[in-house]
Design an enzyme around this catalytic site. Sequence first.
Site, PDB file in Angstrom:
ATOM      1  N   TYR A 182       0.835  -1.199   0.000  1.00 45.67           N
ATOM      2  CA  TYR A 182       0.000   0.000   0.000  1.00 45.67           C
ATOM      3  C   TYR A 182       0.871   1.252   0.000  1.00 45.67           C
ATOM      4  O   TYR A 182       0.663   2.171  -0.796  1.00 45.67           O
ATOM      5  CB  TYR A 182      -0.908  -0.011   1.218  1.00 45.67           C
ATOM      6  CG  TYR A 182      -1.725   1.250   1.391  1.00 45.67           C
ATOM      7  CD1 TYR A 182      -2.845   1.480   0.593  1.00 45.67           C
ATOM      8  CD2 TYR A 182      -1.378   2.209   2.336  1.00 45.67           C
ATOM      9  CE1 TYR A 182      -3.596   2.644   0.742  1.00 45.67           C
ATOM     10  CE2 TYR A 182      -2.116   3.367   2.489  1.00 45.67           C
ATOM     11  CZ  TYR A 182      -3.220   3.581   1.694  1.00 45.67           C
ATOM     12  OH  TYR A 182      -3.954   4.737   1.842  1.00 45.67           O
TER      13      TYR A 182
ATOM     14  N   LYS B 167       0.985   4.169  -2.972  1.00 40.66           N
ATOM     15  CA  LYS B 167       0.649   5.564  -2.709  1.00 40.66           C
ATOM     16  C   LYS B 167       1.863   6.482  -2.916  1.00 40.66           C
ATOM     17  O   LYS B 167       1.706   7.645  -3.317  1.00 40.66           O
ATOM     18  CB  LYS B 167       0.105   5.716  -1.285  1.00 40.66           C
ATOM     19  CG  LYS B 167      -1.302   5.167  -1.117  1.00 40.66           C
ATOM     20  CD  LYS B 167      -2.293   5.894  -2.019  1.00 40.66           C
ATOM     21  CE  LYS B 167      -3.727   5.486  -1.738  1.00 40.66           C
ATOM     22  NZ  LYS B 167      -4.705   6.238  -2.572  1.00 40.66           N
TER      23      LYS B 167
END
Length: 288
Positions: A151, A155
Amino acid sequence: MASPRKSILITGCSAGGIGAALAEVFHEKGYHVFATVRNPSKISESLSGAANITVLTLDVLSLESIEAAVETVKRETGGKLDVLVNNSGGGSFVPALDASIEEGKKLFDLNFWAPLAMLQAFAPLLIRAKGCIVNNSSANAYVPMAFMSIYNGSKAALAMASETWRRELQPLGVRTITLITCAVKTNFWSNYHGAELPETSNYFEIRDFIHGFTDGHLQANAITSRQYAIIVVREVERGTVGTVWAGKDAFVARLAWWLSPKSVFDMILESILPVSSEMAKAVQRRKV
């Protein structure tokens, strides 16, 4: 016939999330809102029944679905879009050593490649409107929280790309805002289902500790999605360009990332998610 109102398309507008809150606040500001969701049943009643809100079914991982959305927006606005908000995204909370590469690639598709696909598809409408694109990244792009490397990486990729797009789009008259989102109260964790750790995992003994971090308690004192949306709408309305930190303790988080020595920053992260101490406890239990 084109609407005289400013128009905005927001991805990921399921009820209880950031996208839905953004849709509501932009609507209050007088925008014609295209609120998009992959599953229409997840749209809130307040959005589905409001005037000047067009609910669109949109799968950001499907080029055909994106193109259909483009055609709808063109038809209703006369070929312009004032604001595009890339809000759709997903999460992952699993040790890197146990992560599925295949699932990781799917997360990158959603968190990184989908926003680029949306930008490419809607660029002509944004350029014509001299509009603005808003990309929702995360503080995790800068904060290396344990068990979130996929993740975090997705991002971070979006944050860097967004700031690069800013420089590329500026000569075309399009503003770019990169949101670095800190904690916001949403239903994200209630809809999250993490992978079970195999018994062969190096972290199997602390699996309950790991799973405990997906119960949403880190959002307990966060700002509401509406409070967050008000901040974002204000930045769009005032003509902001570049990186905007928003969410719980956003200013403090930004300062800590900029100013703290690495050792101090690591201590802060360990106080939030004490991986080292939990692993040390597991070692002690084995010795008993």
